[in-house]
Design a protein around this motif. Structure first.
Motif, short mmCIF file in Angstrom:
data_model
loop_
_atom_site.label_atom_id
_atom_site.label_comp_id
_atom_site.label_asym_id
_atom_site.label_seq_id
_atom_site.Cartn_x
_atom_site.Cartn_y
_atom_site.Cartn_z
N GLN A 28 -12.47 0.21 -16.81
CA GLN A 28 -11.04 -0.13 -16.74
C GLN A 28 -10.41 0.47 -15.49
O GLN A 28 -9.59 -0.18 -14.82
CB GLN A 28 -10.33 0.38 -17.99
N ALA A 29 -10.77 1.71 -15.14
CA ALA A 29 -10.23 2.34 -13.93
C ALA A 29 -10.66 1.57 -12.69
O ALA A 29 -9.84 1.35 -11.78
CB ALA A 29 -10.71 3.79 -13.85
N ARG A 30 -11.90 1.11 -12.66
CA ARG A 30 -12.36 0.34 -11.50
C ARG A 30 -11.62 -0.98 -11.39
O ARG A 30 -11.31 -1.45 -10.29
CB ARG A 30 -13.87 0.11 -11.58
N SER A 31 -11.32 -1.59 -12.54
CA SER A 31 -10.61 -2.87 -12.50
C SER A 31 -9.16 -2.71 -12.05
O SER A 31 -8.52 -3.70 -11.68
CB SER A 31 -10.65 -3.54 -13.88
N ALA A 32 -8.64 -1.48 -12.07
CA ALA A 32 -7.26 -1.23 -11.63
C ALA A 32 -7.16 -0.97 -10.12
O ALA A 32 -6.05 -0.83 -9.60
CB ALA A 32 -6.68 -0.04 -12.39
N LEU A 33 -8.29 -0.91 -9.43
CA LEU A 33 -8.27 -0.60 -8.00
C LEU A 33 -7.68 -1.75 -7.18
O LEU A 33 -7.83 -2.92 -7.53
CB LEU A 33 -9.69 -0.32 -7.50
N VAL A 34 -7.02 -1.40 -6.10
CA VAL A 34 -6.59 -2.37 -5.10
C VAL A 34 -7.71 -2.47 -4.07
O VAL A 34 -8.20 -1.44 -3.58
CB VAL A 34 -5.28 -1.93 -4.42
N THR A 35 -8.14 -3.68 -3.73
CA THR A 35 -9.32 -3.85 -2.88
C THR A 35 -8.99 -4.64 -1.62
O THR A 35 -7.85 -5.08 -1.42
CB THR A 35 -10.43 -4.57 -3.65
N GLU A 36 -10.03 -4.85 -0.80
CA GLU A 36 -9.84 -5.63 0.43
C GLU A 36 -9.42 -7.06 0.14
O GLU A 36 -8.79 -7.71 0.97
CB GLU A 36 -11.12 -5.60 1.28
N ALA A 37 -9.76 -7.58 -1.04
CA ALA A 37 -9.35 -8.93 -1.41
C ALA A 37 -7.83 -9.03 -1.54
O ALA A 37 -7.25 -10.10 -1.30
CB ALA A 37 -10.01 -9.35 -2.71
N ASP A 38 -7.17 -7.93 -1.88
CA ASP A 38 -5.71 -7.91 -2.00
C ASP A 38 -5.04 -7.81 -0.64
O ASP A 38 -3.97 -8.39 -0.42
CB ASP A 38 -5.26 -6.73 -2.87
N LEU A 39 -5.65 -7.07 0.28
CA LEU A 39 -5.04 -6.86 1.58
C LEU A 39 -5.41 -7.96 2.58
O LEU A 39 -4.62 -8.29 3.44
CB LEU A 39 -5.45 -5.50 2.15
N GLY A 40 -6.62 -8.50 2.47
CA GLY A 40 -7.04 -9.54 3.40
C GLY A 40 -7.49 -8.97 4.74
O GLY A 40 -7.49 -7.77 4.99
N ASP A 41 -7.85 -9.87 5.65
CA ASP A 41 -8.34 -9.51 6.98
C ASP A 41 -7.27 -8.75 7.75
O ASP A 41 -6.09 -9.09 7.67
CB ASP A 41 -8.68 -10.81 7.72
N PRO A 42 -7.59 -7.67 8.51
CA PRO A 42 -8.93 -7.17 8.82
C PRO A 42 -9.37 -5.99 7.96
O PRO A 42 -10.25 -5.24 8.37
CB PRO A 42 -8.77 -6.74 10.26
N TRP A 43 -8.75 -5.79 6.78
CA TRP A 43 -9.21 -4.71 5.91
C TRP A 43 -10.58 -5.05 5.34
O TRP A 43 -10.84 -6.17 4.92
CB TRP A 43 -8.22 -4.48 4.78
N ALA A 44 -11.45 -4.05 5.31
CA ALA A 44 -12.81 -4.25 4.82
C ALA A 44 -13.28 -2.95 4.16
O ALA A 44 -12.71 -1.88 4.40
CB ALA A 44 -13.74 -4.60 5.98
#
Length: 264
Positions: free
Chosen positions: A68-84
């Motif tokens: 559940q904690a991992r599913s709450a993370l904000v990831t590069e998919a949320d920020l988009g390019d050029p975040w990786a």
């Protein structure tokens, strides 16, 4: 109708237009992280200045599971390019943050240690994601805390005291380099139940040239859960990006907890 840009495009505008309000307001019709960044960049500071703390929940809920904690993370998919996904711990961490504050300033030493160890709320995180911005050279770390609500609130009270206790001090590295540190309050909009933002700069002279590490941090409690955001780098670091990521994180953490309750 012109399609909305990906979330990161708003942050890219921040980088290339030096927070041009007109460029950001053009994204006002889009949802998600982009519109949040635009809103924070254009809103008067007084409209978002809130560091309030609501009462700690009277009953403790079961801690989130690791999944559940991992599913709450904000990831590069949320920020988009050029975040990786990060390529490793930023080199400035050892260079600037492995340092000692003057004797008699325990809160300032605690701050330096917490920044170096990535434990702003006083304990290792339950889930962590590191992201690199290849365009600006910044690194962002988002962590879901393992601390209970009362412990988080105590840490937030301590963080809130630092712009007074540690407004200006020196930090000396193991190589004897003396750095100037400044700690300032960074107002966060009123999301979550308790929050505190700080902007920290660490400046030193290297071979005759000045170098400055900027760290923009946000610590937020959402009900029984909490997270931190650290956005840092040796170039420009934009508070608007930190704020937008923090609000998205608060929404996601609340939704994960809601789903967890529904499954009980």
């Amino acid at each position: 109708m012109t399609p909305c840009p990906r979330p990161r495009s708003a942050a890219r505008l921040l980088l290339v237009s030096a927070l041009s309000a007109s460029g950001l307001l053009a994204l006002g019709g889009c949802s998600g992280l982009a519109s949040d960044v635009a809103r924070y960049a254009s809103a008067p500071r007084s409209a978002t200045a809130s560091a309030g703390v609501s009462a700690t929940p009277p009953q403790s809920a079961p801690a989130l599971t690791d999944a559940q904690a991992r599913s709450a993370l904000v990831t590069e998919a949320d920020l988009g390019d050029p975040w990786a996904p990060t390529q490793g711990v930023a080199t400035w961490r050892d260079g600037f943050l492995k340092a000692s504050a003057p004797a008699g300033m325990p809160d300032c030493q605690r701050l330096i240690d917490a920044l170096y160890g990535d434990e702003l709320l006083g304990a290792p995180a339950r889930a962590v994601v590191g992201l690199d911005d290849g365009y600006a050279g910044a690194q962002l770390r988002y962590q879901v805390s393992s601390q209970r609500a009362a412990e988080v609130d105590a840490a937030l009270v301590w963080l809130r005291s630092l712009p007074q206790k540690c407004r200006q001090f020196t930090a000396t590295t193991a190589l004897g380099v003396v750095q100037g540190v400044q700690v300032a309050d960074s107002a966060l909009p009123a999301f979550g139940d308790a929050r505190q933002g700080l902007r920290i700069t660490v400046t030193r002279v290297n071979r005759g040239a000045s170098e400055t590490l900027t760290l923009d941090i946000a610590a937020v409690r959402v009900g029984e859960d909490a997270f931190t955001v650290t956005n840092g780098g040796l170039g420009e670091v934009f508070t608007e990006v930190t704020q937008a990521v923090a609000e998205l994180g608060a929404e996601r953490l609340a939704e994960v907890r809601k789903q967890a309750r529904a499954q009980v």
